[in-house]
Structure formats: C-alpha cells, structure tokens
Design a protein around this motif. Structure first.
Motif, PDB file in Angstrom:
ATOM      1  N   ALA A 201      -9.601  14.129   3.657  1.00 14.70           N
ATOM      2  CA  ALA A 201      -8.369  13.610   3.732  1.00 14.70           C
ATOM      3  C   ALA A 201      -8.007  15.057   4.576  1.00 14.70           C
ATOM      4  N   VAL A 202      -6.276  15.012   5.874  1.00 17.01           N
ATOM      5  CA  VAL A 202      -5.930  15.815   6.671  1.00 17.01           C
ATOM      6  C   VAL A 202      -4.749  15.852   6.887  1.00 17.01           C
ATOM      7  N   LEU A 203      -3.951  17.154   6.745  1.00 16.61           N
ATOM      8  CA  LEU A 203      -2.396  16.992   5.903  1.00 16.61           C
ATOM      9  C   LEU A 203      -1.771  18.192   7.216  1.00 16.61           C
ATOM     10  N   THR A 211       8.516  16.642   9.468  1.00 11.51           N
ATOM     11  CA  THR A 211       7.311  15.563   8.596  1.00 11.51           C
ATOM     12  C   THR A 211       5.970  15.633   9.011  1.00 11.51           C
ATOM     13  N   SER A 212       5.489  15.748   7.663  1.00  9.41           N
ATOM     14  CA  SER A 212       3.907  16.060   8.347  1.00  9.41           C
ATOM     15  C   SER A 212       2.845  14.748   8.110  1.00  9.41           C
ATOM     16  N   ILE A 213       1.755  14.514   8.446  1.00 12.16           N
ATOM     17  CA  ILE A 213       1.055  13.813   8.157  1.00 12.16           C
ATOM     18  C   ILE A 213       0.093  14.185   7.435  1.00 12.16           C
ATOM     19  N   LEU A 214      -0.742  13.261   5.886  1.00 10.56           N
ATOM     20  CA  LEU A 214      -1.664  13.692   5.704  1.00 10.56           C
ATOM     21  C   LEU A 214      -2.936  11.939   5.776  1.00 10.56           C
ATOM     22  N   GLN A 215      -3.917  12.757   6.778  1.00 15.26           N
ATOM     23  CA  GLN A 215      -4.546  11.283   6.946  1.00 15.26           C
ATOM     24  C   GLN A 215      -5.627  11.025   6.039  1.00 15.26           C
ATOM     25  N   LEU A 216      -6.195  10.053   5.887  1.00 16.09           N
ATOM     26  CA  LEU A 216      -7.201   9.753   5.161  1.00 16.09           C
ATOM     27  C   LEU A 216      -8.546   8.966   5.914  1.00 16.09           C
ATOM     28  N   SER A 242      -2.556   2.283   2.328  1.00 20.94           N
ATOM     29  CA  SER A 242      -2.905   2.618   3.883  1.00 20.94           C
ATOM     30  C   SER A 242      -3.584   4.342   4.239  1.00 20.94           C
ATOM     31  N   ASP A 243      -4.479   4.747   5.818  1.00 20.31           N
ATOM     32  CA  ASP A 243      -5.162   5.238   5.711  1.00 20.31           C
ATOM     33  C   ASP A 243      -4.252   6.834   6.342  1.00 20.31           C
ATOM     34  N   TYR A 244      -2.830   6.484   5.736  1.00 14.91           N
ATOM     35  CA  TYR A 244      -2.782   7.867   5.378  1.00 14.91           C
ATOM     36  C   TYR A 244      -0.955   7.870   5.070  1.00 14.91           C
ATOM     37  N   LEU A 245      -0.360   9.218   4.760  1.00 17.04           N
ATOM     38  CA  LEU A 245       0.764   9.188   3.838  1.00 17.04           C
ATOM     39  C   LEU A 245       1.617  10.256   4.944  1.00 17.04           C
ATOM     40  N   ILE A 268     -10.377  12.422  -6.335  1.00 15.56           N
ATOM     41  CA  ILE A 268     -11.346  12.543  -5.716  1.00 15.56           C
ATOM     42  C   ILE A 268     -11.131  13.793  -4.691  1.00 15.56           C
ATOM     43  N   LYS A 269     -10.094  14.154  -4.533  1.00 13.44           N
ATOM     44  CA  LYS A 269     -10.100  15.317  -3.423  1.00 13.44           C
ATOM     45  C   LYS A 269      -8.614  16.158  -3.657  1.00 13.44           C
ATOM     46  N   ALA A 270      -8.834  17.565  -3.203  1.00 14.12           N
ATOM     47  CA  ALA A 270      -7.457  17.844  -3.471  1.00 14.12           C
ATOM     48  C   ALA A 270      -6.656  19.286  -2.874  1.00 14.12           C
ATOM     49  N   GLY A 271      -6.031  19.240  -3.492  1.00  9.48           N
ATOM     50  CA  GLY A 271      -5.035  20.827  -1.730  1.00  9.48           C
ATOM     51  C   GLY A 271      -3.893  21.143  -1.948  1.00  9.48           C
ATOM     52  N   LYS A 272      -3.260  21.638  -1.575  1.00  3.14           N
ATOM     53  CA  LYS A 272      -1.825  22.903  -1.278  1.00  3.14           C
ATOM     54  C   LYS A 272      -1.551  22.142  -0.002  1.00  3.14           C
TER      55      LYS A 272
END
Length: 276
Positions: A201-203, A211-216, A242-245, A268-272
């Motif tokens: 996942a990439v934010l 607005t930012s996108i958390l792409q999965l 979906s594949d993004y938030l 499964i995945k963590a971030g900040k």
C-alpha cells in the motif's frame, strides 16, 4: 448548467509522482461535483457546490446565460461563465474566485474568444466557446453551454489543490453519463507503481494537505482500514471495497496519525501519515 441532477466528474492530475512510479505513470484523483441546497443572499437565490468530500465555500446562480458566483465572504459576486460571449469578445479570469475549501485566486487575462460554434453534445445542441488560452493540459480553454469548462466545473481552475492540471472526465445528467477528454470511466482514480507487491500500500502525497490516496495492490487482501491518533485512540474504521482509499485532510485535526490495514482481524500493513 446548475440543475441538481447534474454531476461533474473531474480528474485532477498530479505532476509530482511518488517513489516507485513508472516514468510516465499516472497519479489521478477523480472528484465528483454537484450543486444543491438553495441559499438566499441579498434577495438572490444561490446553490451550494459540493465535492466528493463535502461542501465548498462556493455559492453559484445562473441567469440569462451567465453563471454568477459569490466569494467565500458572500460580499462580492463575480461572473464565473458568460455564455453570451462571441468571437472577439474577451473575458478576464483575474477576478475569479474559484470554489476551493480555502480562498482561491485568478490566473490572468483578459483572454480573447477565438471560436464560437454549436455542437451536439450530451444529448442536445450546445454553444461552444473557445479561448486563446490553455491551462497546462495542452488544449485551449473551452466552455460548453450547460456543462462548463472542459477542465472541470471551474473555468481554468480547480476546486481542490493540484500540482499539474484537471480535466472533465464525465458529465452525468440524471444517471446518463457523457465522457470527455478521451475518458472511458467516471472514476479514473489511480496511482501507477512498479514493483508493487501483493499486500503493498502506498499513501501519497504524505503529508496530507488536502486529499491523498492510499493505493492498494489490485490483488491485495484487506478487509478494513483503521486510523489512530498520536495517543493510540481509534478515530476511524472503514471497510475496504476497492483498490484505493481517500484520506481527506478536512476530516482530521493537524498532526500525526497511524493506520492499519486489516485482513481477517489481523494487521497486514501499517503506516503513518501527517495532516499538514
């Protein structure tokens, strides 16, 4: 133009790309824009402008082919569109207040109308006005009667922050979609990455300013997103469909946040991220 059964889907193209992007990958967020909720100011009836993340500061009204807009303070009314213009007329964009979540500013002018035509667009004959001016997309600014600018709801501008340009992707009339600028979908939100693993996942952007996108990854297995503040308090939980938030800055106070992507009750995945 301001009928309440109209929806504008606008692609906001970002020019600053995240690490891992292919050389020519796209980073696009599509916002849906609508108008609703009549408001009377000084005896005139306006409609509010709404984006995917809520109401903007913008109030608009339409009369005799002209779309007017109040600034955020509701003190000044300016002309947003003038569909009475003909070839040789000029229009100044200097004084435009766009529809941002914060105050906007103009891009310049005046600019000359170089072509006026009638074209069958979105189910009916419409007046089309072309200016001797373009805003980053490599095509001249064009207004379509009853729809607006080919760059979106705002002429040569945007209702959210971007780093490159915007384009109208889709105009919806009571559930019927009409596509523009070679779009084939009303939602083109995407973040193109290479070497993107199964549960990655990439934010981006981060810090989040609007607005930012958390792409999965498309094959990722995530059930839910959880967001915690700096004190470890759970402040948001959202199902993943979906594949993004989208991470909207307006939903959070300024500061540091942590997120977890959950699958079958396990992290499964963590971030900040930082709200700037």
């Amino acid at each position: 133009m301001l009928e309440e059964n109209h929806t504008w889907s606008v692609d906001f193209k970002y020019g600053i790309l995240p690490p891992g992007c292919e050389p020519n990958c796209d980073y696009i967020i599509t916002e849906q824009i609508t108008v609703a909720d009549e408001v009377v100011v000084d005896g005139k009836t306006y409609k509010k402008v709404f984006t995917s993340n809520g109401a903007t500061s913008c109030l608009v009204r339409e009369e005799n082919g002209i779309v007017y807009q109040l600034d955020a303070s509701h003190a000044v009314e300016i002309i947003k569109y003038d569909f009475t213009l003909e070839v040789g007329d000029v229009f100044s964009f200097d004084d435009l207040f766009y529809c941002p979540l914060e105050d906007g500013s103009g891009f310049g002018g005046p600019f000359e109308v170089i072509d006026v035509s009638t074209q069958f667009i979105a189910g009916e004959d419409r007046k089309v006005i072309e200016f001797d001016f373009n805003f980053g997309a490599g095509i001249n600014e064009v207004w379509i009667e009853g729809i607006g600018s080919i760059t979106g709801f705002d002429p040569i501008g945007t209702i959210i922050d971007i780093t490159d340009y915007s384009l109208l992707a889709c105009f919806d009339i009571a559930g019927t979609n009409y596509f523009f600028n070679n779009a084939t979908s009303c939602d083109n939100t995407t973040l193109g990455l290479n070497n993107f693993g199964k549960n990655e996942a990439v934010l981006y952007p981060n810090p989040v300013t609007h607005t930012s996108i958390l792409q999965l990854a498309k094959e990722a297995q995530f059930d839910a997103l959880k967001v915690y503040d700096a004190n470890g308090k759970l402040i948001k939980e959202e199902k993943i469909t979906s594949d993004y938030l989208l991470i909207e800055a307006m939903e959070y106070p300024t500061g540091l946040y942590f997120y977890q992507l959950i699958y079958k009750k396990g992290v499964i995945k963590a971030g900040k991220f930082i709200i700037d």
